[in-house]
Scaffold this motif. Structure first.
Motif, PDB file in Angstrom:
ATOM      1  N   ALA A 104      -1.460  -2.631  11.851  1.00 52.19           N
ATOM      2  CA  ALA A 104      -1.924  -1.363  12.425  1.00 52.19           C
ATOM      3  C   ALA A 104      -0.771  -0.369  12.541  1.00 52.19           C
ATOM      4  CB  ALA A 104      -2.562  -1.602  13.786  1.00 52.19           C
ATOM      5  N   VAL A 105       0.395  -0.852  12.918  1.00 54.18           N
ATOM      6  CA  VAL A 105       1.568   0.022  13.003  1.00 54.18           C
ATOM      7  C   VAL A 105       1.966   0.498  11.605  1.00 54.18           C
ATOM      8  CG1 VAL A 105       4.026   0.072  13.601  1.00 54.18           C
ATOM      9  CG2 VAL A 105       2.387  -0.979  15.160  1.00 54.18           C
ATOM     10  N   ARG A 106       1.919  -0.413  10.625  1.00 54.29           N
ATOM     11  CA  ARG A 106       2.214  -0.029   9.243  1.00 54.29           C
ATOM     12  C   ARG A 106       1.224   1.006   8.739  1.00 54.29           C
ATOM     13  NH1 ARG A 106       2.362  -5.309   6.940  1.00 54.29           N
ATOM     14  NH2 ARG A 106       0.766  -4.567   5.528  1.00 54.29           N
ATOM     15  N   VAL A 124      -4.554  -0.978   5.798  1.00 56.70           N
ATOM     16  CA  VAL A 124      -3.556  -1.980   5.424  1.00 56.70           C
ATOM     17  C   VAL A 124      -4.183  -3.352   5.608  1.00 56.70           C
ATOM     18  CG1 VAL A 124      -1.324  -2.992   6.033  1.00 56.70           C
ATOM     19  CG2 VAL A 124      -1.611  -0.518   6.072  1.00 56.70           C
ATOM     20  N   ARG A 125      -4.008  -4.215   4.628  1.00 57.54           N
ATOM     21  CA  ARG A 125      -4.519  -5.579   4.722  1.00 57.54           C
ATOM     22  C   ARG A 125      -3.428  -6.469   5.317  1.00 57.54           C
ATOM     23  NH1 ARG A 125      -4.707 -10.500   2.377  1.00 57.54           N
ATOM     24  NH2 ARG A 125      -6.722 -11.516   2.217  1.00 57.54           N
ATOM     25  N   PRO A 126      -3.687  -7.092   6.473  1.00 58.82           N
ATOM     26  CA  PRO A 126      -2.696  -8.003   7.040  1.00 58.82           C
ATOM     27  C   PRO A 126      -2.536  -9.238   6.160  1.00 58.82           C
ATOM     28  CG  PRO A 126      -4.371  -7.437   8.671  1.00 58.82           C
ATOM     29  CD  PRO A 126      -4.840  -6.933   7.344  1.00 58.82           C
ATOM     30  N   PRO A 127      -1.376  -9.882   6.203  1.00 62.07           N
ATOM     31  CA  PRO A 127      -1.164 -11.080   5.399  1.00 62.07           C
ATOM     32  C   PRO A 127      -1.912 -12.282   5.956  1.00 62.07           C
ATOM     33  CG  PRO A 127       0.749 -10.658   6.761  1.00 62.07           C
ATOM     34  CD  PRO A 127      -0.194  -9.500   6.945  1.00 62.07           C
ATOM     35  N   GLY A 128      -2.107 -13.270   5.139  1.00 61.19           N
ATOM     36  CA  GLY A 128      -2.685 -14.539   5.586  1.00 61.19           C
ATOM     37  C   GLY A 128      -4.154 -14.439   5.940  1.00 61.19           C
ATOM     38  N   ALA A 176      -3.124 -12.431  15.569  1.00 62.67           N
ATOM     39  CA  ALA A 176      -3.192 -11.186  16.341  1.00 62.67           C
ATOM     40  C   ALA A 176      -1.928 -10.364  16.145  1.00 62.67           C
ATOM     41  CB  ALA A 176      -3.403 -11.501  17.817  1.00 62.67           C
ATOM     42  N   GLY A 177      -0.789 -11.011  16.068  1.00 65.51           N
ATOM     43  CA  GLY A 177       0.463 -10.303  15.820  1.00 65.51           C
ATOM     44  C   GLY A 177       0.490  -9.669  14.445  1.00 65.51           C
ATOM     45  N   GLN A 178      -0.054 -10.362  13.452  1.00 63.00           N
ATOM     46  CA  GLN A 178      -0.103  -9.806  12.099  1.00 63.00           C
ATOM     47  C   GLN A 178      -1.005  -8.582  12.034  1.00 63.00           C
ATOM     48  OE1 GLN A 178      -1.302 -13.274   9.922  1.00 63.00           O
ATOM     49  NE2 GLN A 178       0.783 -13.770   9.310  1.00 63.00           N
ATOM     50  N   ARG A 191      -9.280  -4.919   8.059  1.00 61.59           N
ATOM     51  CA  ARG A 191      -8.100  -4.146   7.714  1.00 61.59           C
ATOM     52  C   ARG A 191      -7.930  -3.028   8.723  1.00 61.59           C
ATOM     53  NH1 ARG A 191      -8.585  -2.029   1.831  1.00 61.59           N
ATOM     54  NH2 ARG A 191     -10.233  -0.905   2.859  1.00 61.59           N
ATOM     55  N   PRO A 192      -6.810  -2.998   9.435  1.00 61.34           N
ATOM     56  CA  PRO A 192      -6.560  -1.871  10.338  1.00 61.34           C
ATOM     57  C   PRO A 192      -6.412  -0.582   9.530  1.00 61.34           C
ATOM     58  CG  PRO A 192      -5.076  -3.694  10.818  1.00 61.34           C
ATOM     59  CD  PRO A 192      -5.791  -4.024   9.552  1.00 61.34           C
TER      60      PRO A 192
END
Length: 127
Positions: free
Chosen positions: A48-50, A105-109, A41-43, A116-117
């Motif tokens: 989303a911010v990125r 943006v694709r989150p890692p992991g 969830a943090g990632q 993707r947000p």
């Protein structure tokens, strides 16, 4: 003979032997699962911010290059989005020198497998 301190354990005691280990194992597994979900969830939140920052930067770059043509402006927006770690999804002139863009943006992991947000931004004069 009475059951004293040296007497062998009865059938009930033998059946419960090791059950505390299973309980501890289940609690530890649950805690690890909760930690992994929190990290994912943090990632996603960080992605989303990125995405929002990348959309803003791409829109501003495109608006600056818009007088040279919409095609070149959108190419510049794509380059800026890539530099920010995002993918340009939409770039279009919004009339009167304004540009609207959308990026993802694709989150890692493992969080990246879920989704993707994305974010949208507009730059240029007020409508």
């Amino acid at each position: 003979m009475s059951a004293g301190a040296g007497a062998p354990p009865g059938p009930r005691a033998r059946a419960q032997k090791g059950s505390a280990s299973l309980l501890v194992l289940a609690v530890v597994a649950g805690a690890l699962l909760l930690a992994a979900a929190s990290a994912a969830a943090g990632q996603v939140a960080a992605a989303a911010v990125r995405a929002a920052g990348a959309a803003d930067a791409a829109a501003l770059a495109a608006a600056a290059d818009l007088p040279l043509g919409a095609r070149g402006a959108c190419a510049r927006a794509g380059a800026v989005a890539r530099e920010a770690g995002a993918e340009l999804l939409v770039c279009q002139a919004a009339g009167a020198g304004a540009v609207e863009v959308a990026v993802a943006v694709r989150p890692p992991g493992l969080a990246g497998a879920v989704g993707r947000p994305s974010a949208r931004a507009r730059a240029g004069p007020q409508p």
